[in-house]
Write an enzyme that holds these catalytic residues in place. Structure first.
Site, short mmCIF file in Angstrom:
data_model
loop_
_atom_site.label_atom_id
_atom_site.label_comp_id
_atom_site.label_asym_id
_atom_site.label_seq_id
_atom_site.Cartn_x
_atom_site.Cartn_y
_atom_site.Cartn_z
N HIS A 115 0.85 -1.20 0.00
CA HIS A 115 0.00 0.00 0.00
C HIS A 115 0.88 1.24 0.00
O HIS A 115 1.90 1.29 0.68
CB HIS A 115 -0.96 0.00 1.19
CG HIS A 115 -0.31 0.12 2.53
ND1 HIS A 115 -0.06 1.34 3.14
CD2 HIS A 115 0.13 -0.81 3.40
CE1 HIS A 115 0.49 1.14 4.33
NE2 HIS A 115 0.63 -0.15 4.52
N GLU A 164 -4.93 1.49 2.94
CA GLU A 164 -4.74 0.39 3.89
C GLU A 164 -4.83 0.87 5.33
O GLU A 164 -5.34 0.16 6.20
CB GLU A 164 -3.39 -0.28 3.63
CG GLU A 164 -3.14 -1.56 4.42
CD GLU A 164 -2.52 -1.33 5.80
OE1 GLU A 164 -2.44 -2.28 6.59
OE2 GLU A 164 -2.10 -0.18 6.07
N GLU A 220 4.48 -5.69 3.96
CA GLU A 220 3.98 -4.75 4.94
C GLU A 220 5.09 -4.21 5.83
O GLU A 220 6.25 -4.58 5.69
CB GLU A 220 2.91 -5.42 5.81
CG GLU A 220 1.49 -4.92 5.56
CD GLU A 220 1.27 -3.47 5.93
OE1 GLU A 220 2.18 -2.81 6.48
OE2 GLU A 220 0.17 -2.97 5.68
N HIS A 271 4.26 4.23 12.81
CA HIS A 271 3.22 5.26 12.71
C HIS A 271 3.65 6.60 13.31
O HIS A 271 2.82 7.37 13.78
CB HIS A 271 1.92 4.79 13.37
CG HIS A 271 1.14 3.84 12.53
ND1 HIS A 271 -0.12 3.39 12.88
CD2 HIS A 271 1.42 3.25 11.34
CE1 HIS A 271 -0.56 2.55 11.94
NE2 HIS A 271 0.37 2.46 11.01
#
Length: 912
Positions: free
Chosen positions: A149, A196, A222, A295
């Protein structure tokens, strides 16, 4: 030095071999765990036809700014990727590639879906995926899907989540359209999906695309960490996992997949959509540590490496080469069972170089075999030893006749000595480790966040020292010396691992869990060592012969015709035995005894032990220590790195410390039968390490510049009044202090802290922050235009038109039973409304400044909220000054992440 002395079970030999083994194996495993392999040579890169330098430059472009779906930068990245793909395909075709390549710019797939597990949530999403189909030479074989993604979260640059996967897919396209390589037989579909990070929306849009029906297998790339090696996260079955065996540097084990099965890993990847929605079979490969950068703005090119990029890219190329050359029909749904079925697999790497794959039912059969057969072997062996009167274990056979009263010599074979030493050592050492887990969790629970290896050092040295102090009692010159201590320890440990094996068998049979595969290795090694301990009794004389020797020696002492006995008179005259009785000589003074062990007897151990072979401890050590240490430590390192930083997400850290305590026991237990021969200098050194690490772990601050505490930001504003608040969600011990002490706009103001209703285990701290300006020059009341019309007694229509956003949601206080998104071509994945009704409708648009027309059916009177989200933090100093303030003034040991889809939520209440 006498070779026999070197091989004998003596402190110097045991200490050197034990220390060298532990240092070598643990050092190598740590290096492999922490350091990714080097980038391939230029020759290997050219053989694939990839441009690694271009891939690194692509990563720099992708990570220049945040690129969430709801940010304009996302569109720029999409255009860049499309141009790169078109350039790659055109260049290779110009160079002579003869195959067929289709590039699909999907701006048409719209989906509406729900999931009963979402508790009444309906999602409408407009996809913007990029699809490249490299057609294979054998049209009867279904193509393999490789997916990544290209969106990131709103607070992360996404170098590993999922930038490196995205640029890897670009190079996969380049390699598999390379005219210098043979065309693939099984086709390849490269998917770059968008969305995603927002409930896997991009993969769900792919599930509604016609091309998704072609492929039955996949490789998903990922990033759930921020660097290091890319690990095989999970796999659907053993057959597809065999493709991964072709990787030159495989890494991972089935324990991570079992973690997903049992819900220990809360986050998800596109793997979920491919397997559950499409019934596909495939692999999930991802970066998984350190989670502290996941993140956040630290997930950037600066904090990763070219070696990490090559590990993912190289693994992808090698795995996909194996997949696309597989001409078997077992992955095609029209042949045999559905494509989504296979045999549950067991898989693990060895030193990042070799990779093993076997079926779970094979593991189960091996487990049952190892539970039953060794018991039979041990029982038969002990029976024959008992029949031959050589079973010195569990015996206290009296010596006949008894030694002279003045000698103070043992009166029996002393075969029971050492029986309880290992159980006591095991219980005390394990209890100490578990107690330490509770102590650290009570005093400094987050220390593992930045210092997991000092935590490991503390637990390992503590267990070692406690076990050593107890087992040292089996030393030949201390408490109740015995030559059977090592044997008892292995026999009892084997019985302990037998119980664990039964648990493993039950977990395989009942829960289909394969994580206990490493137990089989430890169990087998310990059993063989225990069996050797029993077999070595064959070299001893029968116990009645031992008594006969004593009897003859006693007769010699009382012989009337013998010469007058003196201190130098041999007791075993006719037998060639030493001039001692059981290794004792009369002292110089009456009543004193001086211990002089017979040849081959260590210290004050039983005199008959001189007939035991002195070298058997070496094969026992080689069977019981190296391989179990490799397998157990590999699993322990993987699990430890996966969960040591989950405390920032609200998970109790006690689970982590108990896990370390258990694995510490499993790592050191197989070598414990040798502890009593290890030099006190080693244990004293480890005790010092234990004390130092204990003091550090109890007192050190748990975060650092390299491992920063994640706190989650969001700002909420009432669009009618313009009033709102910002809040940080984080660990309850730190988040309120961060807001009060570090955020300028909160200084001297009221700060409110409550348990967070969404992220359980964390605290939400709110304050009156600078208002957002996500639509520059426009007051909040005009950020969203909302119209509500009643169509019938139970039907209403929403017309929602946000500015500078393409994500809104409608919240209902009572469930609705029907939803229709007007003026959009939409395909349903599942049911648009779950059976219990929907309490929330999420809306995603590919257009900016567009609008949604939503018809819903519910009760006669309905009310709720319309909420729109803004997630573009690239100009946060202008658009979201509260976030900029948080990022600017957070302490060096903390970093901000997003709380949910929107960094800013603007809401408007409605009722009809």
């Amino acid at each position: 030095m006498n070779p026999k002395t070197i091989l004998a079970f003596r402190p110097l030999s045991v200490t050197l071999l034990t220390v060298a083994t532990y240092i070598a194996i643990l050092g190598v495993l740590l290096y492999i765990h922490l350091v990714p392999p080097p980038v391939a040579s230029r020759g290997e890169l050219d053989s694939w036809g990839v441009d690694f330098d271009a891939a690194w430059q692509d990563l720099r472009v992708l990570t220049a700014e945040f690129r969430p779906y709801n940010a304009r930068r996302n569109d720029d990245v999409r255009d860049y990727l499309l141009n790169r793909i078109e350039d790659i395909v055109k260049r290779n075709i110009d160079r002579g590639y003869k195959g067929v390549v289709r590039v699909v710019d999907d701006n048409e797939t719209n989906i509406t879906f729900t999931d009963e597990r979402l508790n009444g949530l309906t999602v409408y999403f407009e996809g913007t995926n990029i699809i490249v189909y490299v057609v294979g030479t054998n049209p009867g074989l279904s193509p393999v899907l490789v997916n990544a993604h290209y969106d990131s979260v709103s607070t992360g640059y996404g170098a590993t989540d999922d930038g490196m996967a995205t640029v890897s897919v670009l190079q996969v396209i380049q390699a598999f359209t390379n005219p210098d390589r043979k065309q693939i037989q099984r086709g390849l579909i490269a998917l770059l999906n968008n969305g995603e990070e927002d409930y896997l929306n991009g993969a769900r849009a792919w599930a509604a695309h016609p091309l998704s029906n072609l492929s039955h297998t996949f490789l998903n790339l990922e990033g759930a960490g921020a660097g290091g090696r890319a690990t095989l996260f999970r796999s659907t079955d053993a057959e597809v996992t065999k493709w991964y065996k072709h990787s030159k540097h495989p890494f991972g084990c089935v324990a991570s997949g079992d973690g997903f099965k049992k819900g220990l890993v809360k986050s998800q990847t596109d793997y979920k959509v491919f397997t559950e929605n499409l019934g596909m079979r495939g692999l999930d490969v991802a970066f998984w540590e350190p989670r502290s950068r996941y993140h956040t703005q630290d997930d950037d090119a600066k904090h990763t490496s070219k070696e990490s990029l090559w590990h993912m890219l190289g693994t992808s190329l090698q795995t996909l080469a194996a997949a696309t050359s597989d001409t078997t029909r077992r992955f095609d749904s029209e042949y045999g069972p559905p494509a989504g079925q296979g045999h549950t697999g067991v898989w693990f790497d060895l030193f990042g170089r070799a990779f093993a794959v076997l079926y779970l039912h094979t593991l189960f059969a091996l487990t049952i075999t190892l539970i039953v057969v060794p018991v039979i072997i041990m029982a038969v062996t002990m029976y024959f030893l008992y029949s031959a009167n050589k079973l010195y274990y569990f015996s206290n056979t009296p010596l006949v006749p008894q030694p002279p009263d003045y000698s103070n010599l043992p009166h029996t074979t002393q075969g029971w000595r050492g029986l309880l030493r290992f159980p006591v050592a095991f219980v005390l050492a394990t209890a100490a480790a578990i107690g330490m887990a509770f102590l650290i969790h009570k005093v400094n629970p987050m220390i593992a966040y930045s210092s997991q290896y000092t935590v490991w050092a503390m637990f390992l040295t503590l267990w070692w020292c406690v076990a050593w102090f107890v087992l040292r009692g089996a030393d030949a010159n201390t408490v109740r010396p015995t030559a059977l201590g090592r044997g008892y320890a292995f026999i009892e440990q084997w019985l302990l691992w037998w119980v664990v094996m039964v648990v493993v068998a039950v977990s395989i049979d009942r829960a289909q869990l394969a994580s206990g595969y490493w137990v089989l290795v430890t169990y087998t090694g310990v059993f063989l060592a225990a069996w050797i301990s029993v077999l070595e009794l064959v070299g001893l004389p029968p116990k009645n012969v031992t008594a006969l020797l004593v009897s003859r020696a006693s007769s010699d002492i009382g012989d009337d015709h013998a010469e007058e006995a003196t201190e130098e008179t041999p007791l075993f005259r006719g037998l060639g035995r030493p001039s001692t009785f059981g290794g004792y000589n009369r002292g110089a003074e009456e009543g004193e005894e001086e211990f002089q062990p017979p040849s081959g007897v260590f210290g004050k151990e039983q005199a008959w032990s001189e007939d035991l072979p002195t070298w058997v401890w070496i094969p026992q050590f080689l069977l019981a220590v190296p391989m179990p240490l490799i397998f157990t430590t590999s699993v322990a390192l993987l699990l430890s790195s996966a969960i040591n930083q989950t405390g920032a997400d609200g998970t109790s850290m006690l689970f982590f410390y108990l896990l370390v305590a258990v694995f510490t026991t499993c790592i050191l237990l197989p070598g414990s039968p040798f502890y009593h021969r290890i030099s006190w200098i080693v244990t004293l050194s480890l005790f010092a390490v234990c004390i130092v690490t204990l003091i550090y772990n109890l007192s050190a601050f748990p975060f650092s510049d390299l491992f920063r505490l994640k706190v989650y930001f969001q700002q909420s504003i009432n669009l009618e009044t313009g009033k709102g608040e910002a809040y940080l969600v984080g660990h309850s011990d730190f988040v309120e202090g961060i807001v009060r002490d570090y955020i300028p706009s909160a200084f001297g103001k009221e700060v409110t802290s409550i348990p967070d209703p969404v992220r359980l285990g964390l605290k939400r701290t709110s304050w009156d922050a600078p208002p957002p300006a996500v639509v520059p020059g426009v007051e909040p009341s005009k950020w969203v235009h909302v119209q509500i019309f009643r169509l019938s007694e139970t039907q209403i229509r929403f017309v929602i038109a946000p500015k500078e956003s393409r994500n809104c949601k409608i919240l209902f206080e009572s469930p609705i039973s029907d939803i229709v998104i007007q003026d959009r071509e939409s395909k349903s994945v599942g049911q648009p409304v779950p059976p219990q009704g929907s309490m929330e409708v999420r809306l995603w648009s590919r257009q900016w400044d567009g609008k949604w027309t939503v018809n819903v059916k519910g009760e006669k009177e309905m009310k709720g909220k319309v909420v729109c989200m803004w997630a573009d933090a690239n100009d946060a100093h202008v658009t979201i000054p509260a976030l900029w303030e948080v990022e600017r003034f957070l302490p060096r040991w903390a970093v901000a992440s997003k709380l949910s889809d929107g960094l800013v939520e603007g809401w408007w209440e409605w009722a009809v």
